[in-house]
Design a protein around this motif. Sequence first.
Motif, PDB file in Angstrom:
ATOM      1  N   ILE A  88      54.960  13.006  93.670  1.00 55.17           N
ATOM      2  CA  ILE A  88      55.447  14.381  93.690  1.00 55.17           C
ATOM      3  C   ILE A  88      54.286  15.276  94.093  1.00 55.17           C
ATOM      4  O   ILE A  88      53.161  15.090  93.646  1.00 55.17           O
ATOM      5  N   LYS A  89      54.563  16.206  94.985  1.00 53.87           N
ATOM      6  CA  LYS A  89      53.550  17.167  95.398  1.00 53.87           C
ATOM      7  C   LYS A  89      54.127  18.557  95.187  1.00 53.87           C
ATOM      8  O   LYS A  89      55.198  18.878  95.689  1.00 53.87           O
ATOM      9  N   ILE A  90      53.404  19.369  94.439  1.00 56.49           N
ATOM     10  CA  ILE A  90      53.835  20.725  94.140  1.00 56.49           C
ATOM     11  C   ILE A  90      52.873  21.678  94.841  1.00 56.49           C
ATOM     12  O   ILE A  90      51.662  21.601  94.643  1.00 56.49           O
ATOM     13  N   GLY A 130      48.193  32.801  94.193  1.00 56.73           N
ATOM     14  CA  GLY A 130      47.590  33.908  94.916  1.00 56.73           C
ATOM     15  C   GLY A 130      46.824  33.507  96.156  1.00 56.73           C
ATOM     16  O   GLY A 130      46.098  34.300  96.724  1.00 56.73           O
ATOM     17  N   GLY A 131      46.976  32.267  96.619  1.00 54.66           N
ATOM     18  CA  GLY A 131      46.302  31.818  97.831  1.00 54.66           C
ATOM     19  C   GLY A 131      44.827  31.543  97.586  1.00 54.66           C
ATOM     20  O   GLY A 131      44.350  31.489  96.464  1.00 54.66           O
ATOM     21  N   GLY A 132      44.092  31.356  98.650  1.00 61.23           N
ATOM     22  CA  GLY A 132      42.654  31.126  98.538  1.00 61.23           C
ATOM     23  C   GLY A 132      42.316  29.723  98.071  1.00 61.23           C
ATOM     24  O   GLY A 132      43.148  28.821  98.052  1.00 61.23           O
ATOM     25  N   LYS A 133      41.053  29.537  97.673  1.00 66.18           N
ATOM     26  CA  LYS A 133      40.561  28.204  97.311  1.00 66.18           C
ATOM     27  C   LYS A 133      41.193  27.666  96.030  1.00 66.18           C
ATOM     28  O   LYS A 133      41.441  26.473  95.920  1.00 66.18           O
ATOM     29  N   ILE A 134      41.444  28.530  95.048  1.00 62.87           N
ATOM     30  CA  ILE A 134      42.061  28.071  93.795  1.00 62.87           C
ATOM     31  C   ILE A 134      43.463  27.530  94.068  1.00 62.87           C
ATOM     32  O   ILE A 134      43.840  26.471  93.568  1.00 62.87           O
ATOM     33  N   GLN A 182      44.650  26.316  96.914  1.00 66.54           N
ATOM     34  CA  GLN A 182      44.543  25.065  97.666  1.00 66.54           C
ATOM     35  C   GLN A 182      44.140  23.914  96.755  1.00 66.54           C
ATOM     36  O   GLN A 182      44.663  22.811  96.862  1.00 66.54           O
ATOM     37  N   LEU A 183      43.215  24.168  95.844  1.00 66.03           N
ATOM     38  CA  LEU A 183      42.777  23.135  94.910  1.00 66.03           C
ATOM     39  C   LEU A 183      43.913  22.716  93.981  1.00 66.03           C
ATOM     40  O   LEU A 183      44.133  21.526  93.752  1.00 66.03           O
ATOM     41  N   MET A 184      44.671  23.675  93.455  1.00 66.11           N
ATOM     42  CA  MET A 184      45.775  23.355  92.552  1.00 66.11           C
ATOM     43  C   MET A 184      46.877  22.580  93.268  1.00 66.11           C
ATOM     44  O   MET A 184      47.554  21.763  92.663  1.00 66.11           O
ATOM     45  N   SER A 185      47.058  22.806  94.566  1.00 65.27           N
ATOM     46  CA  SER A 185      48.064  22.062  95.324  1.00 65.27           C
ATOM     47  C   SER A 185      47.640  20.620  95.557  1.00 65.27           C
ATOM     48  O   SER A 185      48.472  19.759  95.788  1.00 65.27           O
ATOM     49  N   LYS A 186      46.344  20.334  95.494  1.00 62.38           N
ATOM     50  CA  LYS A 186      45.858  18.970  95.707  1.00 62.38           C
ATOM     51  C   LYS A 186      45.864  18.138  94.438  1.00 62.38           C
ATOM     52  O   LYS A 186      45.785  16.926  94.502  1.00 62.38           O
TER      53      LYS A 186
END
Length: 123
Positions: A102-104, A111-115, A117-121
Amino acid sequence: MQLVIEYDRENLELRKLSTFLIDRAKLSLISPTISVNIFISEIFVIQAITTYPAYCDMYPLRDAGPFETTVRGFRVYVNTALGYARGMHMKRFDLDFSLRAIKIYLENFMGGGKIGQLMSKVR
């Protein structure tokens, strides 16, 4: 602090549900039972979500935005037994499911940005 999440059922979008495989199906009329094993290779979900309050203790969340999820290798097994006593009733209902991955996608939600992107990984 409590985080409450609201979602709009009318704007729920499910994709790729039309491709599925019924591995096993069984219907017995002697002792009325129904068993079905279904495999769906991929499900894509888009849902608009609103959070209240807009800030958590650790990191501020956006108060509204699209929430996207991809589920791969979803398998569901249903087994039910029916009974007769002054009409038909359900004696037993078993439901079991599994998923391979599962990928969320939390980038919009965070709010976008590096946080984001990191949380999506994180899986």
